[in-house]
Design an enzyme around this catalytic site. Structure first.
Site, PDB file in Angstrom:
ATOM      1  N   CYS A 197       0.698  -1.064  -0.033  1.00 35.94           N
ATOM      2  CA  CYS A 197       0.059  -0.059  -0.155  1.00 35.94           C
ATOM      3  C   CYS A 197       0.948   1.059   0.097  1.00 35.94           C
ATOM      4  O   CYS A 197       0.621   1.919  -0.783  1.00 35.94           O
ATOM      5  CB  CYS A 197      -0.976  -0.031   1.183  1.00 35.94           C
ATOM      6  SG  CYS A 197      -2.256  -1.508   1.159  1.00 35.94           S
ATOM      7  N   HIS A 240      -1.113   6.408   2.878  1.00 35.22           N
ATOM      8  CA  HIS A 240      -1.397   5.332   3.718  1.00 35.22           C
ATOM      9  C   HIS A 240      -1.180   5.883   5.251  1.00 35.22           C
ATOM     10  O   HIS A 240       0.090   6.293   5.516  1.00 35.22           O
ATOM     11  CB  HIS A 240      -0.190   4.062   3.515  1.00 35.22           C
ATOM     12  CG  HIS A 240      -0.270   2.959   4.326  1.00 35.22           C
ATOM     13  ND1 HIS A 240      -0.987   1.926   4.233  1.00 35.22           N
ATOM     14  CD2 HIS A 240       0.640   2.679   5.550  1.00 35.22           C
ATOM     15  CE1 HIS A 240      -0.790   1.131   5.140  1.00 35.22           C
ATOM     16  NE2 HIS A 240      -0.071   1.505   6.055  1.00 35.22           N
TER      17      HIS A 240
END
Length: 514
Positions: free
Chosen positions: A85, A139
């Site tokens: 991510c 993130h």
């Protein structure tokens, strides 16, 4: 008279190429006297692989992503630069690859390595855009945090991991993955209980994060429309849907869209024949969820339930996107708004015996990408141009009529605008991606047909490397490493890889060595 002279000079500079105009059509407004910038709606979807109706999946119920594809261009061969991510989102927002800035982990913030970087939303803000973020865009978690400098107003951060039934979180306790994503007790993860891998309850959409993200996104669009009409300010709104990231928590009605018996389990559940062991993985993220073990992950029942959950969560996210698109249309903004739908990485669903991402294999690296640019993209078009995350920043800048971004971080992507005009045009012949395993770096080249992966210690000679080669025309499931059987192909791809600089050592390691 003075105004006429100013306008003559303005258009003289335009014709001379000194001023960039937006590619989209002019937006009419009584207050606007210069060509208007298009709006940007960036839709980020966590762990979304291209198992969508518009990508040919016969089971997926994704009518809203499918209708979005009919408005613009679908990229058949889009790839993330690293299948995890945080780095993938950094690549998107910076236009720089992980191997350039040396940020490969979830917990290291990109500004540790490139403190003065100008992100994509920052760049748009520089040219008068109001930039906003709702949901998971950068993130947040694992020690990492949002990037306030990128946004005109504070971000709305939503939960990635949440349970409504306390039985699914060990009686309402803080679970491992909840702790990771809320930056709590990061030094105690192994001592925390595991949460459930799925939850299926008869609840409204807004009971979970993606429903609330859509609701907030609609509010932002309404405010942006009013602001544009009154003040002429274009918007850059990023919405980050958190499903289908684990756990597969979605309202029951989305589970009910599917018959579990219809799902095909992965046909090939071993590592590729002849692949170096370092290329694969077992366990990892998936084992932070109940009731999963390395043993029961091999059973048909668990596999079918996980696949069912992934599809249900995808349909849930799709329905929330549909609400946003409906509001965009109702507000009459679709004709003046660039829309990007992007998945941050793919997802293994048992192929090679692997679950989640974190590899250099096709199912982890291939992502959905749809771009709608009114007046530019032929509706319903499809291209086999190979693209990567870093291409999106320069593409959006050109579509908006902005100069090509120049950093200060390296801008490594190419603009896809020629392809958006003509799906048969080509601006590059390969994508580049990576994934590290401790001190060993796996760097890869993916062409339309082949993938070569090089595994070696950063800085070590290529003579020490191990290689993988896959032919997706003859072996789409990556059953066999063909590096010894196709030496000429391997050599050609090695020469392409050699044009790239050596991967930067991990920033955390450089910091420790100071």
């Amino acid at each position: 008279m003075a105004k006429r002279i100013v306008w003559r000079r303005f258009w003289a500079r335009v014709l001379a190429g000194g001023i960039a105009l937006p590619i989209l059509g002019v937006i009419s407004s009584a207050r606007e006297t210069t060509p208007a910038r298009p709006n940007v709606l960036l839709i980020c979807v966590d762990d979304l692989k291209p198992i969508l109706g518009c990508y040919g999946d016969p089971i997926a119920k994704t009518p809203n992503m499918d209708r979005l594809a009919l408005r613009g261009m679908r990229f058949e061969l889009a790839f993330c630069n690293q299948a995890v991510c945080a780095p993938s989102r950094n690549d998107l927002m910076l236009g720089s690859r992980s191997t350039t800035i040396g940020i490969y982990s979830l917990g290291d913030n990109f500004r540790s390595a490139v403190p003065n970087a100008i992100t994509m939303p920052q760049y748009f803000m520089k040219y008068g855009y109001r930039t906003e973020s709702v949901g998971k865009v950068f993130h947040v978690g694992h020690g990492n945090h949002d990037d306030p400098a990128s946004w005109s107003v504070p971000s709305v951060i939503e939960k990635v991991v949440e349970y409504l039934d306390p039985q699914n979180s060990a009686g309402g306790q803080l679970t491992r993955e909840e702790a990771y994503f809320t930056n709590q007790k990061l030094d105690q993860i192994g001592r925390l209980p595991r949460g459930a891998a799925w939850e299926k309850l008869d609840v409204p959409d807004t009971a979970y994060a993606d429903g609330r993200i859509a609701e907030e996104g609609i509010k932002r669009l309404r405010a942006a429309k009013e602001r544009r009409e009154k003040e002429g300010i274009p918007f850059f709104i990023a919405l980050g849907f958190v499903k289908p990231h684990l756990p597969f928590t979605a309202p029951k009605k989305y589970w009910d869209l599917y018959n579990p018996a219809d799902f095909r389990l992965a046909a090939y559940q071993q590592l590729p024949l002849g692949a170096p062991p370092i290329a694969g993985k077992r366990g990892g993220e998936i084992l932070n969820y109940e009731p999963l073990t390395l043993e029961n992950l091999k059973t048909d029942q668990i596999q079918r339930t996980l696949i069912h959950g992934y599809y249900a969560a995808t349909s849930f996210a799709d329905a929330q996107l549909g609400k946003v698109l409906d509001e965009l249309d109702r507000l009459d903004l679709a004709g003046s708004t660039i829309i990007v739908l992007w998945g941050d990485n793919g997802f293994h669903l048992g192929d090679h015996g692997i679950w989640t991402k974190h590899t250099n294999y096709e199912q982890a690296v291939r992502i959905p990408l749809i771009i709608v640019a009114p007046g530019v993209t032929p509706p319903g078009s499809v291209t086999r141009q190979v693209v990567e995350n870093v291409d999106i920043f320069p593409t959006l800048a050109e579509l908006a009529g902005l100069p090509r971004p120049e950093g200060p971080q390296p801008i490594e992507g190419v603009s896809l605008v020629p392809v958006l005009r003509d799906p048969n045009a080509r601006v590059d012949d390969h994508a580049y991606h990576c994934f590290p395993r401790g001190e060993i770096m796996g760097r890869a080249i993916r062409t339309e047909r082949y993938r070569l992966v090089e595994w070696k210690k950063i800085g070590a000679p290529t003579s020490s490397a191990q290689y993988e080669l896959y032919d997706y025309q003859t072996d789409p499931e990556e059953r066999e490493n063909l590096v010894d059987k196709l030496p000429n192909v391997a050599q050609k791809l090695k020469e392409i890889l050699a044009r790239y600089p050596e991967a930067a050592s991990p920033f955390a390691q450089r910091r420790e060595n100071r």
